[in-house]
Design a protein around this motif. Structure first.
Motif, PDB file in Angstrom:
ATOM      1  N   TRP A   1       0.860  -1.178   0.000  1.00 44.66           N
ATOM      2  CA  TRP A   1       0.000   0.000   0.000  1.00 44.66           C
ATOM      3  C   TRP A   1       0.898   1.230   0.000  1.00 44.66           C
ATOM      4  CZ3 TRP A   1      -5.431   0.039   1.804  1.00 44.66           C
ATOM      5  CH2 TRP A   1      -5.978  -1.240   1.830  1.00 44.66           C
ATOM      6  N   PHE A   2       0.623   2.155  -0.895  1.00 47.22           N
ATOM      7  CA  PHE A   2       1.333   3.423  -0.964  1.00 47.22           C
ATOM      8  C   PHE A   2       0.293   4.510  -0.770  1.00 47.22           C
ATOM      9  CE2 PHE A   2       3.667   0.326  -3.373  1.00 47.22           C
ATOM     10  CZ  PHE A   2       4.961   0.498  -2.903  1.00 47.22           C
ATOM     11  N   ILE A   3       0.435   5.280   0.304  1.00 49.08           N
ATOM     12  CA  ILE A   3      -0.585   6.238   0.724  1.00 49.08           C
ATOM     13  C   ILE A   3      -0.009   7.650   0.663  1.00 49.08           C
ATOM     14  CG2 ILE A   3      -2.058   6.951   2.643  1.00 49.08           C
ATOM     15  CD1 ILE A   3      -1.939   4.007   3.575  1.00 49.08           C
ATOM     16  N   VAL A   4      -0.766   8.573   0.088  1.00 50.18           N
ATOM     17  CA  VAL A   4      -0.387   9.990   0.037  1.00 50.18           C
ATOM     18  C   VAL A   4      -1.414  10.753   0.866  1.00 50.18           C
ATOM     19  CG1 VAL A   4       0.012  11.994  -1.434  1.00 50.18           C
ATOM     20  CG2 VAL A   4       0.633   9.711  -2.247  1.00 50.18           C
ATOM     21  N   THR A   5      -0.934  11.534   1.834  1.00 49.77           N
ATOM     22  CA  THR A   5      -1.803  12.364   2.676  1.00 49.77           C
ATOM     23  C   THR A   5      -1.348  13.818   2.593  1.00 49.77           C
ATOM     24  OG1 THR A   5      -0.437  12.058   4.651  1.00 49.77           O
ATOM     25  CG2 THR A   5      -2.209  10.471   4.297  1.00 49.77           C
ATOM     26  N   ASP A   6      -2.213  14.710   3.037  1.00 49.58           N
ATOM     27  CA  ASP A   6      -1.809  16.104   3.124  1.00 49.58           C
ATOM     28  C   ASP A   6      -1.183  16.363   4.488  1.00 49.58           C
ATOM     29  OD1 ASP A   6      -3.934  16.210   4.859  1.00 49.58           O
ATOM     30  OD2 ASP A   6      -5.113  17.641   3.694  1.00 49.58           O
ATOM     31  N   ALA A   7      -0.835  17.613   4.751  1.00 51.20           N
ATOM     32  CA  ALA A   7      -0.153  17.957   5.993  1.00 51.20           C
ATOM     33  C   ALA A   7      -1.010  17.687   7.229  1.00 51.20           C
ATOM     34  CB  ALA A   7       0.278  19.420   5.972  1.00 51.20           C
ATOM     35  N   ALA A   8      -2.322  17.708   7.075  1.00 55.49           N
ATOM     36  CA  ALA A   8      -3.222  17.445   8.189  1.00 55.49           C
ATOM     37  C   ALA A   8      -3.501  15.955   8.364  1.00 55.49           C
ATOM     38  CB  ALA A   8      -4.534  18.194   7.986  1.00 55.49           C
ATOM     39  N   GLY A   9      -2.961  15.130   7.477  1.00 58.94           N
ATOM     40  CA  GLY A   9      -3.168  13.694   7.577  1.00 58.94           C
ATOM     41  C   GLY A   9      -4.385  13.180   6.821  1.00 58.94           C
ATOM     42  N   LEU A  10      -5.020  14.054   6.041  1.00 59.25           N
ATOM     43  CA  LEU A  10      -6.182  13.633   5.268  1.00 59.25           C
ATOM     44  C   LEU A  10      -5.736  12.880   4.020  1.00 59.25           C
ATOM     45  CD1 LEU A  10      -8.271  16.903   5.563  1.00 59.25           C
ATOM     46  CD2 LEU A  10      -8.533  14.790   6.865  1.00 59.25           C
ATOM     47  N   LEU A  11      -6.448  11.857   3.689  1.00 58.43           N
ATOM     48  CA  LEU A  11      -6.106  10.982   2.580  1.00 58.43           C
ATOM     49  C   LEU A  11      -6.276  11.692   1.239  1.00 58.43           C
ATOM     50  CD1 LEU A  11      -5.346   8.019   1.911  1.00 58.43           C
ATOM     51  CD2 LEU A  11      -7.784   7.592   1.686  1.00 58.43           C
ATOM     52  N   ILE A  12      -5.255  11.600   0.383  1.00 60.17           N
ATOM     53  CA  ILE A  12      -5.332  12.155  -0.970  1.00 60.17           C
ATOM     54  C   ILE A  12      -5.482  11.030  -1.978  1.00 60.17           C
ATOM     55  CG2 ILE A  12      -4.089  13.425  -2.751  1.00 60.17           C
ATOM     56  CD1 ILE A  12      -2.840  15.069  -0.487  1.00 60.17           C
ATOM     57  N   THR A  13      -4.587  10.057  -1.945  1.00 64.21           N
ATOM     58  CA  THR A  13      -4.672   8.934  -2.873  1.00 64.21           C
ATOM     59  C   THR A  13      -4.004   7.699  -2.267  1.00 64.21           C
ATOM     60  OG1 THR A  13      -4.295   8.237  -5.153  1.00 64.21           O
ATOM     61  CG2 THR A  13      -2.551   9.469  -4.121  1.00 64.21           C
ATOM     62  N   VAL A  14      -4.419   6.544  -2.762  1.00 65.55           N
ATOM     63  CA  VAL A  14      -3.852   5.264  -2.340  1.00 65.55           C
ATOM     64  C   VAL A  14      -3.554   4.444  -3.584  1.00 65.55           C
ATOM     65  CG1 VAL A  14      -4.264   3.116  -1.089  1.00 65.55           C
ATOM     66  CG2 VAL A  14      -5.138   5.259  -0.177  1.00 65.55           C
ATOM     67  N   ALA A  15      -2.386   3.851  -3.625  1.00 60.80           N
ATOM     68  CA  ALA A  15      -2.041   2.915  -4.699  1.00 60.80           C
ATOM     69  C   ALA A  15      -1.789   1.558  -4.043  1.00 60.80           C
ATOM     70  CB  ALA A  15      -0.809   3.382  -5.459  1.00 60.80           C
ATOM     71  N   ILE A  16      -2.536   0.559  -4.455  1.00 57.16           N
ATOM     72  CA  ILE A  16      -2.365  -0.797  -3.933  1.00 57.16           C
ATOM     73  C   ILE A  16      -1.812  -1.644  -5.070  1.00 57.16           C
ATOM     74  CG2 ILE A  16      -3.496  -2.776  -2.877  1.00 57.16           C
ATOM     75  CD1 ILE A  16      -5.706  -0.797  -1.982  1.00 57.16           C
ATOM     76  N   LEU A  17      -0.606  -2.157  -4.873  1.00 59.79           N
ATOM     77  CA  LEU A  17       0.098  -2.874  -5.918  1.00 59.79           C
ATOM     78  C   LEU A  17       0.528  -4.246  -5.422  1.00 59.79           C
ATOM     79  CD1 LEU A  17       2.306   0.128  -7.013  1.00 59.79           C
ATOM     80  CD2 LEU A  17       0.219  -0.656  -8.099  1.00 59.79           C
ATOM     81  N   ALA A  18       0.945  -5.083  -6.356  1.00 57.83           N
ATOM     82  CA  ALA A  18       1.459  -6.408  -6.002  1.00 57.83           C
ATOM     83  C   ALA A  18       2.736  -6.257  -5.178  1.00 57.83           C
ATOM     84  CB  ALA A  18       1.744  -7.210  -7.256  1.00 57.83           C
ATOM     85  N   ALA A  19       3.007  -7.232  -4.343  1.00 59.52           N
ATOM     86  CA  ALA A  19       4.182  -7.179  -3.472  1.00 59.52           C
ATOM     87  C   ALA A  19       5.485  -7.248  -4.249  1.00 59.52           C
ATOM     88  CB  ALA A  19       4.120  -8.311  -2.459  1.00 59.52           C
ATOM     89  N   THR A  20       5.422  -7.627  -5.506  1.00 65.34           N
ATOM     90  CA  THR A  20       6.639  -7.721  -6.310  1.00 65.34           C
ATOM     91  C   THR A  20       7.130  -6.368  -6.801  1.00 65.34           C
ATOM     92  OG1 THR A  20       5.315  -8.122  -8.289  1.00 65.34           O
ATOM     93  CG2 THR A  20       6.090 -10.051  -7.087  1.00 65.34           C
ATOM     94  N   TRP A  21       6.327  -5.318  -6.671  1.00 68.13           N
ATOM     95  CA  TRP A  21       6.744  -3.978  -7.089  1.00 68.13           C
ATOM     96  C   TRP A  21       7.810  -3.448  -6.146  1.00 68.13           C
ATOM     97  CZ3 TRP A  21       4.313   0.051 -10.283  1.00 68.13           C
ATOM     98  CH2 TRP A  21       3.459  -0.480 -11.242  1.00 68.13           C
ATOM     99  N   GLN A  22       8.771  -2.717  -6.690  1.00 67.44           N
ATOM    100  CA  GLN A  22       9.770  -2.034  -5.878  1.00 67.44           C
ATOM    101  C   GLN A  22       9.119  -0.829  -5.198  1.00 67.44           C
ATOM    102  OE1 GLN A  22      13.001  -2.853  -5.371  1.00 67.44           O
ATOM    103  NE2 GLN A  22      12.667  -4.712  -6.562  1.00 67.44           N
ATOM    104  N   ASN A  23       9.630  -0.464  -4.027  1.00 69.98           N
ATOM    105  CA  ASN A  23       9.056   0.662  -3.283  1.00 69.98           C
ATOM    106  C   ASN A  23       9.139   1.965  -4.063  1.00 69.98           C
ATOM    107  OD1 ASN A  23       8.281  -0.875  -1.128  1.00 69.98           O
ATOM    108  ND2 ASN A  23      10.130  -0.488   0.047  1.00 69.98           N
ATOM    109  N   ARG A  24      10.249   2.195  -4.755  1.00 68.63           N
ATOM    110  CA  ARG A  24      10.379   3.466  -5.488  1.00 68.63           C
ATOM    111  C   ARG A  24       9.366   3.552  -6.622  1.00 68.63           C
ATOM    112  NH1 ARG A  24      15.013   0.916  -7.494  1.00 68.63           N
ATOM    113  NH2 ARG A  24      14.446   0.144  -9.548  1.00 68.63           N
TER     114      ARG A  24
END
Length: 61
Positions: free
Chosen positions: A6-29
């Motif tokens: 799970w790759f999660i992007v939030t704003d400065a207040a911690g509110l959710l902007i977007t989530v990317a859910i990918l296979a475990a074989t993906w590199q973190n970068r």
């Protein structure tokens, strides 16, 4: 390898902007880039601060 990352992007207040859910074989970068691209496409912001990713991501335009 089974699983998900799970790759999660939030704003400065911690509110959710977007989530990317990918296979475990993906590199973190690569997953981080996918999540930030999703944030660039959904937000009107021009500047994103990142932690842990290289500066080669470019800018949202």
């Amino acid at each position: 390898m089974n699983g998900r990352k799970w790759f999660i992007v939030t704003d400065a207040a911690g509110l959710l902007i977007t989530v990317a859910i990918l296979a475990a074989t993906w590199q973190n970068r690569d997953g981080g880039k996918a999540a930030l691209l999703g944030a660039c496409l959904t937000m009107s912001q021009r500047c994103l601060w990142t932690r842990g990713l290289s500066s080669s991501l470019g800018r949202c335009s």
